[in-house]
Design a protein around this motif. Sequence first.
Motif, PDB file in Angstrom:
ATOM      1  N   VAL A   4     -87.207 -55.906  40.647  1.00 43.29           N
ATOM      2  CA  VAL A   4     -85.378 -56.117  40.050  1.00 43.29           C
ATOM      3  C   VAL A   4     -85.332 -55.803  39.037  1.00 43.29           C
ATOM      4  N   TYR A   5     -84.499 -54.766  38.757  1.00 46.93           N
ATOM      5  CA  TYR A   5     -83.856 -53.904  37.514  1.00 46.93           C
ATOM      6  C   TYR A   5     -82.100 -54.195  36.958  1.00 46.93           C
ATOM      7  N   SER A   6     -81.728 -54.355  35.920  1.00 49.93           N
ATOM      8  CA  SER A   6     -80.617 -53.593  35.998  1.00 49.93           C
ATOM      9  C   SER A   6     -80.519 -53.736  34.279  1.00 49.93           C
ATOM     10  N   GLY A   7     -79.204 -53.604  33.300  1.00 49.96           N
ATOM     11  CA  GLY A   7     -79.373 -52.778  32.316  1.00 49.96           C
ATOM     12  C   GLY A   7     -77.679 -53.048  31.892  1.00 49.96           C
ATOM     13  N   PHE A   8     -78.066 -52.445  30.439  1.00 51.20           N
ATOM     14  CA  PHE A   8     -77.057 -53.174  29.340  1.00 51.20           C
ATOM     15  C   PHE A   8     -76.868 -51.851  28.841  1.00 51.20           C
ATOM     16  N   VAL A   9     -75.452 -51.589  27.835  1.00 54.66           N
ATOM     17  CA  VAL A   9     -75.263 -50.093  26.753  1.00 54.66           C
ATOM     18  C   VAL A   9     -74.329 -50.802  26.151  1.00 54.66           C
ATOM     19  N   THR A  10     -74.504 -50.094  24.705  1.00 51.98           N
ATOM     20  CA  THR A  10     -73.502 -50.107  23.573  1.00 51.98           C
ATOM     21  C   THR A  10     -73.344 -48.878  23.608  1.00 51.98           C
ATOM     22  N   THR A  11     -72.010 -48.742  23.227  1.00 41.68           N
ATOM     23  CA  THR A  11     -71.285 -47.261  22.105  1.00 41.68           C
ATOM     24  C   THR A  11     -69.997 -47.694  21.762  1.00 41.68           C
ATOM     25  N   ALA A  12     -70.097 -46.899  20.427  1.00 43.17           N
ATOM     26  CA  ALA A  12     -69.319 -46.679  19.306  1.00 43.17           C
ATOM     27  C   ALA A  12     -67.886 -46.375  19.401  1.00 43.17           C
TER      28      ALA A  12
ATOM     29  N   ASN B 281     -80.706 -43.715  38.222  1.00 40.69           N
ATOM     30  CA  ASN B 281     -81.486 -42.836  38.520  1.00 40.69           C
ATOM     31  C   ASN B 281     -83.021 -43.309  38.600  1.00 40.69           C
ATOM     32  N   SER B 282     -83.634 -43.711  38.078  1.00 37.86           N
ATOM     33  CA  SER B 282     -85.110 -43.684  37.655  1.00 37.86           C
ATOM     34  C   SER B 282     -85.236 -45.120  38.044  1.00 37.86           C
ATOM     35  N   ILE B 283     -84.667 -45.922  38.321  1.00 40.46           N
ATOM     36  CA  ILE B 283     -84.823 -47.352  39.078  1.00 40.46           C
ATOM     37  C   ILE B 283     -84.766 -46.684  40.516  1.00 40.46           C
ATOM     38  N   HIS B 284     -83.937 -45.457  41.183  1.00 42.58           N
ATOM     39  CA  HIS B 284     -84.281 -45.535  42.523  1.00 42.58           C
ATOM     40  C   HIS B 284     -85.329 -45.150  43.221  1.00 42.58           C
ATOM     41  N   HIS B 285     -85.993 -44.220  41.754  1.00 37.91           N
ATOM     42  CA  HIS B 285     -87.067 -43.182  41.970  1.00 37.91           C
ATOM     43  C   HIS B 285     -88.108 -44.227  41.675  1.00 37.91           C
ATOM     44  N   PHE B 286     -88.082 -45.553  41.088  1.00 37.34           N
ATOM     45  CA  PHE B 286     -89.404 -46.477  41.337  1.00 37.34           C
ATOM     46  C   PHE B 286     -89.484 -47.111  42.514  1.00 37.34           C
ATOM     47  N   GLY B 287     -88.213 -46.953  43.305  1.00 38.49           N
ATOM     48  CA  GLY B 287     -88.698 -47.889  44.681  1.00 38.49           C
ATOM     49  C   GLY B 287     -87.768 -49.480  43.352  1.00 38.49           C
ATOM     50  N   GLY B 288     -87.162 -49.783  42.940  1.00 38.51           N
ATOM     51  CA  GLY B 288     -86.694 -50.744  42.082  1.00 38.51           C
ATOM     52  C   GLY B 288     -85.647 -50.924  43.168  1.00 38.51           C
ATOM     53  N   LEU B 289     -84.940 -51.947  43.206  1.00 38.05           N
ATOM     54  CA  LEU B 289     -83.739 -53.668  43.318  1.00 38.05           C
ATOM     55  C   LEU B 289     -82.833 -53.566  42.536  1.00 38.05           C
ATOM     56  N   ILE B 290     -81.791 -52.675  42.495  1.00 36.02           N
ATOM     57  CA  ILE B 290     -80.723 -52.428  41.235  1.00 36.02           C
ATOM     58  C   ILE B 290     -80.031 -54.153  41.404  1.00 36.02           C
ATOM     59  N   VAL B 291     -80.033 -54.979  40.656  1.00 32.63           N
ATOM     60  CA  VAL B 291     -79.674 -55.653  40.517  1.00 32.63           C
ATOM     61  C   VAL B 291     -78.254 -55.946  39.348  1.00 32.63           C
TER      62      VAL B 291
ATOM     63  N   GLN C  90     -74.792 -61.903  33.877  1.00 33.63           N
ATOM     64  CA  GLN C  90     -76.122 -60.962  34.149  1.00 33.63           C
ATOM     65  C   GLN C  90     -77.652 -61.134  33.889  1.00 33.63           C
ATOM     66  N   ALA C  91     -77.835 -61.960  33.138  1.00 37.28           N
ATOM     67  CA  ALA C  91     -78.929 -62.324  33.291  1.00 37.28           C
ATOM     68  C   ALA C  91     -79.352 -64.083  34.395  1.00 37.28           C
ATOM     69  N   GLN C  92     -78.800 -64.519  34.146  1.00 35.59           N
ATOM     70  CA  GLN C  92     -78.401 -65.857  35.483  1.00 35.59           C
ATOM     71  C   GLN C  92     -78.740 -64.956  36.468  1.00 35.59           C
ATOM     72  N   ARG C  93     -77.944 -63.948  37.085  1.00 39.56           N
ATOM     73  CA  ARG C  93     -78.012 -63.471  38.329  1.00 39.56           C
ATOM     74  C   ARG C  93     -79.006 -62.629  38.835  1.00 39.56           C
ATOM     75  N   VAL C  94     -79.713 -61.805  37.836  1.00 41.01           N
ATOM     76  CA  VAL C  94     -80.684 -61.400  37.613  1.00 41.01           C
ATOM     77  C   VAL C  94     -81.926 -62.105  37.764  1.00 41.01           C
ATOM     78  N   VAL C  95     -82.162 -63.409  37.255  1.00 45.64           N
ATOM     79  CA  VAL C  95     -83.210 -64.632  37.737  1.00 45.64           C
ATOM     80  C   VAL C  95     -83.189 -64.953  38.873  1.00 45.64           C
ATOM     81  N   ARG C  96     -81.684 -65.072  39.265  1.00 47.94           N
ATOM     82  CA  ARG C  96     -81.213 -65.866  41.032  1.00 47.94           C
ATOM     83  C   ARG C  96     -82.201 -65.075  41.828  1.00 47.94           C
ATOM     84  N   VAL C  97     -81.762 -63.525  41.567  1.00 49.37           N
ATOM     85  CA  VAL C  97     -81.962 -62.576  43.149  1.00 49.37           C
ATOM     86  C   VAL C  97     -83.493 -62.729  43.118  1.00 49.37           C
ATOM     87  N   ALA C  98     -83.974 -62.402  41.859  1.00 46.26           N
ATOM     88  CA  ALA C  98     -85.850 -61.960  41.517  1.00 46.26           C
ATOM     89  C   ALA C  98     -86.091 -63.822  42.229  1.00 46.26           C
ATOM     90  N   ALA C  99     -85.693 -64.683  41.548  1.00 48.20           N
ATOM     91  CA  ALA C  99     -86.418 -65.514  42.273  1.00 48.20           C
ATOM     92  C   ALA C  99     -86.502 -65.564  43.959  1.00 48.20           C
TER      93      ALA C  99
END
Length: 205
Positions: free
Chosen positions: A115-123, A138-148, A188-197
């Motif tokens: 499972v992969y996910s991401g966060f971002v900051t901007t000015a 895009n990189s996660i798709h190449h990994f064969g990962g599962l975007i949550v 986001q953290a809770q959702r990632v952990v739940r789906v990964a579990a």
Amino acid sequence: MSTPVKLAVIYYSSTGFSAEIAREIADAAEKAGAEVRVRRVAELAPAEAIAANEAWAAHAAASADIAEATPDDVEWADAVVFGTPTRFGNVASQLKQFLDTLGGLWAQGRLADKVYSGFVTTATQHGGQESTLLALYNSIHHFGGLIVSPGYTDAVKFADGNPYGTSHVDAQGNNPINDTTRDAARHQAQRVVRVAAALKAGLSA
């Protein structure tokens, strides 16, 4: 959770905003039962550039004791959350360089089915938040990962407004991480952990 989800939070932060979100995600994931590693990626900027920016220099000193990410951290993890400030609507070069070191694991198929996910900051508002996360994914798709991604799966997401991942506008350093961002990060953290579990349990069944 009989076998805890192993979560790696891997980020780049120059002045500390992404680092603060990373800690929020890590804390929420631990409370959800995960085993967590928080790792910063290596700095690529020259020392004189860092020294010329007071906030950058202060954060570099404050975060010096945080371990640098290695490919082993990704291999170890069941789930990975990547964090980055945006750079011209794209992933910061420091995080991108780390992603590029994962080619060996990718060639062995060892980045897939996580499972992969991401966060971002901007000015600035609308300063590339969504495009940066989409570029990261895009990189996660190449990994064969599962975007949550968090999507609009909780009321807090209608406040933060970004279904692709937690995002924060720091307003050139003048806008501290607020409750809206913290709430989004925790969800986001809770959702990632739940789906990964669930994925981990299903794959081992």
